[in-house]
Design an enzyme around this catalytic site. Structure first.
Site, PDB file in Angstrom:
ATOM      1  N   GLU A   1      -1.742  -0.304   8.194  1.00 40.37           N
ATOM      2  CA  GLU A   1      -2.690  -1.272   8.732  1.00 40.37           C
ATOM      3  C   GLU A   1      -2.032  -2.151   9.776  1.00 40.37           C
ATOM      4  O   GLU A   1      -0.801  -2.164   9.900  1.00 40.37           O
ATOM      5  CB  GLU A   1      -3.266  -2.142   7.604  1.00 40.37           C
ATOM      6  CG  GLU A   1      -2.245  -3.037   6.926  1.00 40.37           C
ATOM      7  CD  GLU A   1      -2.803  -3.748   5.685  1.00 40.37           C
ATOM      8  OE1 GLU A   1      -3.538  -3.103   4.916  1.00 40.37           O
ATOM      9  OE2 GLU A   1      -2.491  -4.921   5.491  1.00 40.37           O
TER      10      GLU A   1
ATOM     11  N   HIS B   1       0.837  -1.208   0.000  1.00 41.23           N
ATOM     12  CA  HIS B   1       0.000   0.000   0.000  1.00 41.23           C
ATOM     13  C   HIS B   1       0.871   1.256   0.000  1.00 41.23           C
ATOM     14  O   HIS B   1       1.968   1.250   0.560  1.00 41.23           O
ATOM     15  CB  HIS B   1      -0.890   0.033   1.241  1.00 41.23           C
ATOM     16  CG  HIS B   1      -1.712  -1.195   1.427  1.00 41.23           C
ATOM     17  ND1 HIS B   1      -2.690  -1.589   0.554  1.00 41.23           N
ATOM     18  CD2 HIS B   1      -1.684  -2.139   2.392  1.00 41.23           C
ATOM     19  CE1 HIS B   1      -3.231  -2.716   0.983  1.00 41.23           C
ATOM     20  NE2 HIS B   1      -2.643  -3.076   2.087  1.00 41.23           N
TER      21      HIS B   1
ATOM     22  N   ARG C   1      -1.244  -4.667  -6.310  1.00 33.78           N
ATOM     23  CA  ARG C   1      -0.922  -6.099  -6.387  1.00 33.78           C
ATOM     24  C   ARG C   1       0.398  -6.288  -7.134  1.00 33.78           C
ATOM     25  O   ARG C   1       0.527  -5.843  -8.271  1.00 33.78           O
ATOM     26  CB  ARG C   1      -2.002  -6.860  -7.157  1.00 33.78           C
ATOM     27  CG  ARG C   1      -3.215  -7.102  -6.355  1.00 33.78           C
ATOM     28  CD  ARG C   1      -4.173  -8.081  -7.066  1.00 33.78           C
ATOM     29  NE  ARG C   1      -5.488  -7.777  -6.568  1.00 33.78           N
ATOM     30  CZ  ARG C   1      -6.439  -7.176  -7.275  1.00 33.78           C
ATOM     31  NH1 ARG C   1      -6.283  -6.906  -8.544  1.00 33.78           N
ATOM     32  NH2 ARG C   1      -7.588  -6.901  -6.710  1.00 33.78           N
TER      33      ARG C   1
HETATM   34 ZN    ZN Z   1      -2.911  -4.836   3.138  1.00 28.22          ZN
END
Ligand code: ZN
Length: 303
Positions: free
Chosen positions: A97, A79, A174
């Site tokens: 996160e 990210h 990705r």
């Molecule tokens: Zn993640």
């Protein structure tokens, strides 16, 4: 003020399910269930009833709590941070996160970090598909906790259930998707963006636990610029002092009662501004989070 009750948004994906338990993100804006706010989404409540959130500044509710139930491996991903996302993703937030492992089948691993020495090696390993050399895998067990900064290569593998606390962002790059097909086609990869944002070399920062911040049955898991996350055990009774602008709560095991309201595993709610004394009764495991580094630290007390 009463707890803000939410109806989670559930998403079925190629690899399992995601329950967006506390979310005001446009890709999954939870419905508020309290009668007095009926018909409102969490993003609307944030705009129209700022007093519930202590009039916290910001154009959007900053956090997102998810439960991820992975039946198969998630893509190897990364990210961006706030600056990269603001510039390249239409003003989105970046995504810091963290994961609390609710369950993991024996022998399960996760991907966190990579083995490349520098950015050039990141690029060459990715471009040449040297995935086994590139990715760093570690064993995972129920109760483990991981902090994932932007720029960290990561993937949750099949057989894992996690509670994720994150910035309210849905930007995922990705790097590799195991050459899987969805509806006959590979899912989109974001190789350029991934190479842009991956930190190299990977610096291990897990576990981030600070044992000095254990207060009774409540343990701090992490505190960063975006959130502070705690794990609490309700063993008969747990009293906390909610003196923050807002506190996100999730029941991850068992059940409990708060002010005549029952909550079970999988329920999520928000304790609004300065809720004060909250006494949970029952037998449950909880995850609590607040919106910044300094406001929550040490605010929670267990009897
Ligand atoms: Zn993640």
């Amino acid at each position: 003020m009463n707890p803000i009750l939410l109806k989670a948004t559930t998403k079925t994906l190629i690899w399992g399910t995601e329950q967006w338990g506390i979310s005001a993100h446009p890709n999954g804006d939870d419905e508020v269930l309290n009668e007095e706010y009926s018909g409102k989404s969490l993003s609307t409540l944030w705009k129209e009833n700022p007093e519930l959130f202590g009039n916290t500044k910001g154009d959007r509710f900053p956090l997102l709590t998810k439960i991820i139930d992975a039946h198969a491996d998630l893509s190897i991903q990364v990210h961006p941070n706030d600056e990269y996302a603001a510039e390249n993703e239409n003003g989105s937030l970046g995504k810091t996160e963290c994961w609390y492992i609710m369950d993991a089948k024996p022998g399960t691993t996760i991907v966190i970090g990579h083995n490349a020495k520098n950015k050039d090696e990141v690029k060459s390993m990715i471009e040449n598909g040297r995935w086994t050399d590139f990715i760093r895998e570690v064993p995972v067990h129920k109760g483990d906790f991981f902090f994932i900064e932007p720029g960290t290569v990561h993937a949750i593998k099949g057989g894992t259930v996690i509670l994720e606390t994150q910035q309210s962002s849905d930007i995922t790059y990705r790097v590799y998707d195991y050459d899987r097909l969805q509806d006959g086609k590979p899912r989109q990869l974001h190789v350029k963006q991934s190479i842009d944002v991956i930190n190299a070399p990977y610096v291990q920062k897990n576990p981030p636990l600070d044992d000095s911040k254990v207060i009774g049955d409540v343990k701090q898991l992490v505190s960063c610029d975006f959130f502070t996350v705690w794990h609490g055990t309700v063993n008969g009774e747990l009293e906390i002092n909610q003196n923050q602008p807002f506190m996100l709560c999730s029941v991850i095991e068992g059940s409990c009662n708060l002010d005549n309201q029952n909550f079970e595993k999988g329920d999520h709610f928000i304790l609004p501004n300065n809720y004060g004394k909250a006494i949970f009764k029952g037998n449950a495991e909880m995850i609590f989070s607040c919106g910044s580094k300094f406001e929550f630290s040490g605010a929670i007390k267990a009897l």
